[in-house]
Enzyme design. Sequence first.
Site, short mmCIF file in Angstrom:
data_model
loop_
_atom_site.label_atom_id
_atom_site.label_comp_id
_atom_site.label_asym_id
_atom_site.label_seq_id
_atom_site.Cartn_x
_atom_site.Cartn_y
_atom_site.Cartn_z
CB CYS A 141 -0.16 -7.13 4.19
SG CYS A 141 -0.62 -8.57 5.16
CB CYS A 151 2.29 -9.46 5.86
SG CYS A 151 0.81 -9.87 4.96
CG ASP A 152 4.83 -6.36 5.64
OD1 ASP A 152 5.37 -7.48 5.65
OD2 ASP A 152 4.44 -5.80 4.60
#
Length: 302
Positions: free
Chosen positions: A131, A134-135
Amino acid sequence: MYEVLIIGAGPAGMTAAIYASRAGYKTAILEHGVPGGQAATTDMIENYPGFPEGISGPELMLKFFEQTQTFGVEVIYEQVMSAELSGEIKKVTTENQTIEAKVVIIASGAKPKTLGVSNEGRLRGRGVSYCATCDGFFFKDQPVAVVGGGDTAVEEAMYLTKMCSSVTLIHRRDALRANRTAQNRALNNEKLHILYDTVVDDIIGEDKVTQLSLKNVKTDELSTLDVNGVFIFVGYSPNASFLPDDLAVDAHGYVITNEEMETNLPGVFAIGDVRQKKLRQVTTAVGDGGAVMHAVDEYLRD
Ligand code: NAP
C-alpha cells in the site's frame, strides 16, 4: 435469528454494525481473525480524518471495535465456510454452526496477492509493502521499487515519485499492462525508471529491506538493486471463496453492487474491499458501511 448478520469485522463491517445496532436491529458480526482486517496490519494511518497526528492501524481498529461494543454488537469468532443467500431467510454456515439472518452484509475484504519469494513475509512491514498511500511517506527521500505492470502498479509508482528519491518499476514482461494515459505519464516522469522483462528473485535484508535480487527473464542475467522499500502490486483477490454461485461477481471475483450496496440477491449487501469499486481505503470502507444502512433499513421495513 439475526436481523443483520455481517461477514467480516474490518472497517466496513464494523461501521455497518455500529449503524445497524444503533438503529435497534439485532446484529452480529462474523470474524475469523482479529477485528480490523487489513487496516489492523497497517503501521500508521495518517489519512483518516480526526487524528491529526496519525494513528496506528491497530489502535484505530480497536476504537472501531470498542464502538461496536458500545452499541451491543455480538461478535462471533468463527470462519464462514459457505452461505445460502437466495431465500428470505439467509443461512451462513461456519465450521461450527449454521446462523440464520434476514439480512446479510458481506464485508469480507480483499487481500493483496504476494510474489511468493523468500523473505517477503518476514520483511512485510519492514520495507515490504502492499500500500503506497499507507506507507509511502516512510520512504521519503529514499529509493524504492514497485513490482507489477498494471494500473495499480503504475499509478502507485507515480504517487511514490512525489516523495521518494527514485522509483524503479519492475515488470515481468516487455510491455506494461496499464492504460495508455498512465503509461505515458510514467514514461515522462524523470524519477521513475522501468525495468522490463525482470522478476524479483529474492528480497534481501536482515531487519529491513536493503536490496532486491533481480533476474532478467530473457537473458537470465542476475543483478541487484539497492532499495529501502519494495511495493508489490501484482493484483488483489477478494475474500470470497465462501460465496454462493448465484451471487453476481465481476471477472476478478469482486461482488457487484449498485450505489446502495445492494447485490443481485434481495437482502444481501456488499461493502468495503470485497465490493467492485475503484478506491480501497479505510475512508471508503467506512463510507460503504454507513451508506448500506439506508437500503438495509428499507428492506427490513418492507
Ligand atoms: P492487474 O491489472 O491484474 O495487474 C497485475 C500486474 O501484476 C500485471 O502487470 C501482471 O503482469 C503483474 N503480475 C501478476 N502476477 C505477478 C507475479 N507473480 N510476478 C510479477 N508480476 C506479476 O492488477 P491491478 O493493477 O491491481 O488492477 C486490477 C484491476 O483494477 C484492473 O482491472 C485495473 O484496470 C483496475 N484498476 C483501475 C484503475 C483506474 O482505472 N484508475 C486503477 C487501479 C486498478 P502481466 O501484465 O504480465 O500479467
